[in-house]
Design a protein around this motif. Sequence first.
Motif, PDB file in Angstrom:
ATOM      1  N   ALA A 178       0.808  -1.221   0.000  1.00 18.85           N
ATOM      2  CA  ALA A 178       0.000   0.000   0.000  1.00 18.85           C
ATOM      3  C   ALA A 178       0.843   1.274   0.000  1.00 18.85           C
ATOM      4  O   ALA A 178       0.306   2.378  -0.045  1.00 18.85           O
ATOM      5  N   HIS A 179       2.153   1.150   0.042  1.00 20.09           N
ATOM      6  CA  HIS A 179       3.017   2.329   0.074  1.00 20.09           C
ATOM      7  C   HIS A 179       2.893   3.090  -1.253  1.00 20.09           C
ATOM      8  O   HIS A 179       2.827   2.476  -2.323  1.00 20.09           O
ATOM      9  N   PRO A 180       2.861   4.435  -1.219  1.00 24.22           N
ATOM     10  CA  PRO A 180       2.720   5.205  -2.472  1.00 24.22           C
ATOM     11  C   PRO A 180       3.790   4.883  -3.510  1.00 24.22           C
ATOM     12  O   PRO A 180       3.509   4.885  -4.715  1.00 24.22           O
ATOM     13  N   LEU A 181       5.020   4.572  -3.074  1.00 23.65           N
ATOM     14  CA  LEU A 181       6.084   4.290  -4.026  1.00 23.65           C
ATOM     15  C   LEU A 181       5.954   2.905  -4.668  1.00 23.65           C
ATOM     16  O   LEU A 181       6.660   2.606  -5.640  1.00 23.65           O
ATOM     17  N   ALA A 182       5.094   2.047  -4.120  1.00 24.33           N
ATOM     18  CA  ALA A 182       4.933   0.704  -4.678  1.00 24.33           C
ATOM     19  C   ALA A 182       4.355   0.747  -6.088  1.00 24.33           C
ATOM     20  O   ALA A 182       4.480  -0.221  -6.843  1.00 24.33           O
ATOM     21  N   ALA A 183       3.744   1.871  -6.463  1.00 22.47           N
ATOM     22  CA  ALA A 183       3.178   1.993  -7.810  1.00 22.47           C
ATOM     23  C   ALA A 183       4.254   2.250  -8.857  1.00 22.47           C
ATOM     24  O   ALA A 183       4.000   2.149 -10.056  1.00 22.47           O
ATOM     25  N   ALA A 193      13.574   8.611   2.439  1.00 22.37           N
ATOM     26  CA  ALA A 193      14.173   9.314   3.566  1.00 22.37           C
ATOM     27  C   ALA A 193      13.201   9.526   4.719  1.00 22.37           C
ATOM     28  O   ALA A 193      13.591   9.497   5.891  1.00 22.37           O
ATOM     29  N   ASP A 194      11.929   9.736   4.432  1.00 21.14           N
ATOM     30  CA  ASP A 194      10.958  10.023   5.490  1.00 21.14           C
ATOM     31  C   ASP A 194      10.267   8.772   6.025  1.00 21.14           C
ATOM     32  O   ASP A 194       9.421   8.875   6.919  1.00 21.14           O
ATOM     33  N   SER A 195      10.596   7.613   5.486  1.00 23.50           N
ATOM     34  CA  SER A 195       9.937   6.377   5.915  1.00 23.50           C
ATOM     35  C   SER A 195      10.718   5.709   7.045  1.00 23.50           C
ATOM     36  O   SER A 195      11.959   5.745   7.046  1.00 23.50           O
ATOM     37  N   PRO A 196      10.025   5.109   8.002  1.00 20.66           N
ATOM     38  CA  PRO A 196      10.730   4.290   8.997  1.00 20.66           C
ATOM     39  C   PRO A 196      11.294   3.042   8.335  1.00 20.66           C
ATOM     40  O   PRO A 196      10.751   2.551   7.335  1.00 20.66           O
ATOM     41  N   PHE A 197      12.399   2.523   8.874  1.00 24.65           N
ATOM     42  CA  PHE A 197      13.068   1.362   8.289  1.00 24.65           C
ATOM     43  C   PHE A 197      12.973   0.159   9.220  1.00 24.65           C
ATOM     44  O   PHE A 197      12.962   0.294  10.452  1.00 24.65           O
ATOM     45  N   VAL A 198      12.938  -1.015   8.603  1.00 25.99           N
ATOM     46  CA  VAL A 198      13.080  -2.287   9.311  1.00 25.99           C
ATOM     47  C   VAL A 198      14.369  -2.914   8.803  1.00 25.99           C
ATOM     48  O   VAL A 198      14.510  -3.158   7.597  1.00 25.99           O
ATOM     49  N   GLY A 242       3.291  -3.078   7.606  1.00 23.96           N
ATOM     50  CA  GLY A 242       3.272  -1.634   7.538  1.00 23.96           C
ATOM     51  C   GLY A 242       4.167  -0.944   8.539  1.00 23.96           C
ATOM     52  O   GLY A 242       4.088   0.289   8.699  1.00 23.96           O
ATOM     53  N   LEU A 243       5.056  -1.695   9.205  1.00 22.63           N
ATOM     54  CA  LEU A 243       5.915  -1.081  10.212  1.00 22.63           C
ATOM     55  C   LEU A 243       7.020  -0.223   9.608  1.00 22.63           C
ATOM     56  O   LEU A 243       7.641   0.566  10.314  1.00 22.63           O
ATOM     57  N   GLY A 244       7.295  -0.391   8.323  1.00 17.36           N
ATOM     58  CA  GLY A 244       8.347   0.396   7.714  1.00 17.36           C
ATOM     59  C   GLY A 244       8.713  -0.143   6.348  1.00 17.36           C
ATOM     60  O   GLY A 244       8.004  -0.984   5.787  1.00 17.36           O
ATOM     61  N   VAL A 245       9.831   0.356   5.826  1.00 14.00           N
ATOM     62  CA  VAL A 245      10.374  -0.103   4.550  1.00 14.00           C
ATOM     63  C   VAL A 245      11.756  -0.690   4.831  1.00 14.00           C
ATOM     64  O   VAL A 245      12.261  -0.620   5.949  1.00 14.00           O
TER      65      VAL A 245
END
Length: 302
Positions: A178-183, A193-198, A242-245
């Motif tokens: 569902a992340h906007p960049l997945a498209a 840069a603004d996304s939390p990371f796992v 959905g915890l991060g990228v």
Amino acid sequence: MERPDIPLPQLHAFVVLADELHFGHAAARLGIAQPPLSQQIRRLEDKVGHALFRREPGRVTLTPAGRELLPAARRVLGELADGLAAARAVGSGRAGRLRIGFSASVALTVLPGLLRTFRERFPDAELDIREMTTAPQIAALHDKTIDIGLLREPPATEEELGFRTVLTEPFVAVLPAAHPLAAQRSVRLDQLADSPFVLPPHDVGPQLHDQITGLCAAAGFTPRIAQRAVEWQTVCALVETGLGVSLAPASIRRLRLRNVAFRRLAPGTARTRVAVAWRKHDPNPLVAHLLTTVSPDAPDGP
């Protein structure tokens, strides 16, 4: 119980004579003259304390004592022959035990083919396969609890260990579906840069962790790590929630999680290495044999 002091040639002579029941035939089979054979049997009978054969004109038969000894004598000689064959197989590297550590993501790339090739060439070798991350593999090699490591991003300097790169592959962005960049078909690293990371913890794979954070730094940001997980499968599962990228080796795409999107990085010049590791002076011949099954070059991964 007192251990019997019986030379193996005497037991061998006894078994051959029991098979042939003829001194001349037994001597010929043993490649010796008849008198030395008779002496061997006499010495064995002296040790047993009873006659083992009845000697009659033109005929030799086993006594009850001989019949009782025969199965044990055959067993001793058989076990010795098996032991010698096994020792020769281990000494030549055709058999023995090889303990292999591997990182979980390597199971998606080089591990299956490597093990298949090795087993085809050395079917009598016993393989002990252990899943562990990079840092524990390095420690296990030093502690001699594994013989071979298949790991990602080996350390730069290790005097006692050898490394050979067997695969390089690019990184991919790991995103919730569902992340906007997945498209998008590809993702620039600065877009994360603004996304939390796992990410995996630093201590289980320091070089890979530093490589990922270094890529982020080159893109102008420090990743905000929201969650850590030891295995890449778990990393991807947490991304799915959905915890991060994350950034991961491209082979992780083979997990095919329904709600995770794997996207190429643009530009995709950064690559991660998979290497085989071993102790440089390991006397186990199976180590050298396994190294012959891997290419010294670094083929491209997915």
